[in-house]
Design a protein around this motif. Structure first.
Motif, short mmCIF file in Angstrom:
data_model
loop_
_atom_site.label_atom_id
_atom_site.label_comp_id
_atom_site.label_asym_id
_atom_site.label_seq_id
_atom_site.Cartn_x
_atom_site.Cartn_y
_atom_site.Cartn_z
N MET A 191 18.83 41.06 -4.27
CA MET A 191 19.05 41.94 -3.11
C MET A 191 20.05 41.29 -2.15
O MET A 191 19.93 40.13 -1.79
N SER A 192 21.03 42.04 -1.80
CA SER A 192 22.05 41.46 -0.95
C SER A 192 21.92 41.98 0.47
O SER A 192 21.56 43.13 0.68
N THR A 193 22.16 41.12 1.41
CA THR A 193 22.12 41.54 2.80
C THR A 193 23.54 41.58 3.32
O THR A 193 24.29 40.63 3.16
N LYS A 194 23.88 42.70 3.89
CA LYS A 194 25.22 42.82 4.44
C LYS A 194 25.08 43.12 5.92
O LYS A 194 24.39 44.05 6.30
N VAL A 195 25.69 42.33 6.72
CA VAL A 195 25.67 42.62 8.15
C VAL A 195 27.06 43.04 8.56
O VAL A 195 28.03 42.31 8.37
N LEU A 196 27.16 44.24 9.05
CA LEU A 196 28.44 44.74 9.50
C LEU A 196 28.44 44.67 11.02
O LEU A 196 27.63 45.31 11.66
N SER A 197 29.30 43.88 11.54
CA SER A 197 29.30 43.76 12.99
C SER A 197 30.60 44.31 13.54
O SER A 197 31.47 44.74 12.82
N ALA A 198 30.70 44.28 14.86
CA ALA A 198 31.90 44.82 15.48
C ALA A 198 33.05 43.84 15.43
O ALA A 198 34.12 44.13 15.90
N PRO B 3 35.01 42.12 12.78
CA PRO B 3 35.52 41.75 11.47
C PRO B 3 36.78 40.91 11.63
O PRO B 3 37.27 40.71 12.74
N VAL C 59 33.52 52.45 0.29
CA VAL C 59 33.67 51.09 0.78
C VAL C 59 34.52 50.36 -0.24
O VAL C 59 34.12 50.17 -1.37
N PRO D 257 31.99 49.96 13.56
CA PRO D 257 31.52 50.42 14.86
C PRO D 257 32.34 49.78 15.97
O PRO D 257 32.84 48.67 15.81
N THR E 65 25.65 46.62 15.92
CA THR E 65 25.63 46.06 14.57
C THR E 65 24.86 46.95 13.60
O THR E 65 23.99 47.72 14.00
N VAL E 66 25.24 46.83 12.35
CA VAL E 66 24.57 47.55 11.28
C VAL E 66 24.16 46.53 10.24
O VAL E 66 24.95 45.65 9.88
N VAL F 48 22.46 46.17 6.42
CA VAL F 48 22.08 46.92 5.22
C VAL F 48 21.51 45.95 4.21
O VAL F 48 22.13 44.94 3.90
N ASN F 49 20.30 46.22 3.73
CA ASN F 49 19.69 45.35 2.73
C ASN F 49 19.59 46.07 1.40
O ASN F 49 18.80 46.99 1.25
#
Lengths: 281, 302
Positions: free
Chosen positions: A1-8, A10, A122, B77, B81-82, B84-85
């Motif tokens: 399982m991968s965790t992806k954190v998308l923040s403001a 990049p 994506v 955004p 923050t977003v 996703v797991n």
């Protein structure tokens, strides 16, 4: 399982290094994209991919016949067969130039042309310029293959220095890739760049010793040869393939360093702004 | 650990009245402003537990697509923050990256790789995908010979057959004939029952009511309410009829009523139309800006 954190935020340095890793992770995608671009031009023809080799072969044969037999321009004497003059000289310089031209003119459009990929999935956009550059270099390789075939037939021998070509091709790849990244960014933000670029590329054709020999440049214009990375590239191709000589050591090092620098700048700039592409289109 | 966690997400688009302004602002490197911000999303908080089927309700332009695009990572955004797991597959357009010159077989591979699936996995699942797409002999024909229904079936087949942990579906059941819709819905129930988290946008209240376990109602870029599905659909219906009544009032008055509800046009106001067509966008936002500021019952003022 991968965790992806998308923040403001990049475009951090870590993210930029990470996108170098995507080149490896998405290698199959890159391979299929390159394959697809190579195949597209020949799709539906009976000979298919054979044309990727036949087309440059026809061109080099035509060059040899026209420029050596018909017009008879000679810049260099070739032992054995004197017909081998300007045609091969011109073609050998044209091969790296065409790769550069193709990489840039395709690169400037690459984000717009793939707007679906940018906006609807994506997608690691950094592989798009890479695939166009790889395609252009692959065509470059087919062109070289055709040239070598003609050389073998006419001169009955090839210079061993041809084996050193990869040492030129790697910095060539970095240079054109770096330029493609910059062009992709510029072409996405300012559509007018696309028109300007065509003129610019055409201009570089004339100021680079492709049609004319580097040795004949007048003193006051010698910077066109000395400070022109394309002139080095063209010269190195000719030295290694036609003359069996080595390009200058210092010049080679400068060229490689310049190529690495251009790639670095292009890659960082591209990665800094790529997140805005979807908003721009 | 929630499958999707959205914290304080806002998204603004810069609006310029023409291209020259855009360039001028870019060249001034932030010293001068020529455009203005349009807030498509404001301060969205959302937690989606694994296995939830979340319906997203809202009128055109409420920010549904923008929210989904941000969750799936296509848009960044502006703030917030977003997280996703799990493996996320987003379907906002079918068969993205399909190449008309190449066969269905080649395009399955290409499309799968574009979605970020391992090559090996696509090879293993190829038969399932082909069977689900149900296009028979056409699998070895170039895509340009396909009908549009066949194309979207193929795209849908690739996306749902790679067992995503999180699936984002945007109006996707609208494709295909009745028979195919049945198959697609069947597959979605299968995915739901096997524990896939699904974020689902549809204008069909029926589908949302029967399919989703939870729902969230967006209005003008904010979360108006969230919770149990039927409650949300009721609220949405109320909101819509409210707006309709308001609109009718205006018509019968024959002039702009002193209303406090923004009544966007049915078409053109959608953010989808808005972000893809720049020319039309400006005028529609100007109209929006000219309209009185909004406040609907239950809608938090900001």
């Amino acid at each position: 399982m991968s965790t992806k954190v998308l923040s403001a935020k990049p475009g951090s340095w870590r993210a930029i290094l990470g996108s170098l890793a995507t080149f490896y992770e998405r290698r199959w995608l890159i391979k299929y994209f390159v394959q697809r671009q190579m195949a597209r031009g020949y799709k539906g023809s009976y000979l298919g991919l054979v044309w990727a080799f036949l087309a440059p072969l026809l061109m080099v044969v035509m060059f040899t016949v026209i420029f050596s037999e018909v017009i008879g321009i000679r810049f260099r004497e070739v032992t054995g067969d004197s017909s081998l003059n300007f045609g091969l000289f011109l073609y050998c310089g044209l091969v790296p130039f065409l790769a550069y031209q193709q990489a840039l003119t395709q690169g400037v459009n690459v984000i717009r042309r793939n707007s679906d990929l940018v906006q609807k999935v994506v997608f690691p956009t950094e592989i798009l310029p890479l695939t166009t550059v790889l395609t252009s270099l692959l065509q470059n390789a087919f062109g070289l293959g055709a040239l070598m075939l003609v050389l073998t037939v006419l001169e009955q021998q090839l210079h061993w220095t041809i084996l050193l070509l990869p040492l030129v091709v790697v910095p060539q790849l970095l240079l054109t890739l770096g330029l493609s990244y910059l062009m992709a960014v510029a072409g996405t933000y300012v559509p007018d760049v696309r028109e300007t670029l065509r003129t610019f590329v055409r201009a570089t054709f004339w100021i680079t010793p492709i049609l004319w020999p580097a040795g004949r440049v007048p003193e006051n214009l010698s910077f066109l040869v000395d400070y022109n990375p394309l002139a080095f590239l063209v010269g190195a191709y000719r030295a290694l393939i036609l003359d069996g000589e080595l390009p200058g050591a210092m010049a080679s090092i400068y060229f490689s360093l310049f190529a690495v620098a251009v790639f670095g700048v292009g890659f960082v700039v591209f990665n800094r702004v790529k997140h805005n592409f979807a908003d721009q289109l | 650990m929630p499958a999707v966690s959205v914290k304080g997400v806002s998204k603004s688009f810069r609006i310029f009245s023409n291209g020259r302004d855009r360039l001028k602002e870019a060249l001034s490197f932030g010293r001068k402003k020529y455009g203005r911000d349009f807030w498509a999303l404001k301060d969205i908080d959302l937690e989606v537990e694994p296995g939830t089927t979340l319906g997203i309700l809202g009128r055109n332009g409420a920010g549904k697509s923008t929210l989904l695009n941000i969750i799936s990572g296509m848009l960044q955004p502006t703030s917030g923050t977003v997280e996703v797991n799990g493996r996320l597959v987003a379907l906002s357009g079918f068969g993205v990256g399909f190449d008309a010159e190449f066969t269905g077989r080649e395009n399955i591979m290409l499309n799968g790789l574009i979605l970020g699936i391992e090559r090996q996995e696509i090879v293993e699942r190829f038969d399932d995908i082909a069977a689900f797409a149900d296009i028979g002999q056409f699998i070895d024909q170039p895509i340009k010979t396909y009908s549009s229904g066949m194309k979207s079936r193929l795209g849908f087949a690739v996306a749902v057959n790679v067992e995503p942990d999180i699936l984002i579906l945007d109006e996707t059941l609208a494709v295909g004939d009745a028979v195919y819709k049945e198959t697609a819905l069947q597959k979605m129930y299968e995915l739901r029952d096997s524990g896939t988290t699904i974020l689902f946008v549809s204008h069909s209240m029926n589908t949302i009511e029967t399919f989703c376990t939870e729902a969230v109602l967006l209005h003008e870029g904010r979360v108006l309410a969230s919770g149990e599905t039927t409650e949300m659909t009721d609220q949405y219906r109320a909101l819509v009829s409210n707006i309709k009544a308001q609109k009718n009032n205006e018509r019968s008055d024959g002039k702009q009523a002193p209303t406090d509800i923004v009544v966007p046009d049915e078409e053109g106001e959608g953010l989808e139309a808005w972000s893809s067509k720049e020319g039309g966008a400006t005028s529609s936002t100007e109209r929006r800006a000219a309209a009185p500021r909004a406040c609907v019952a239950g809608y938090p003022e900001g």
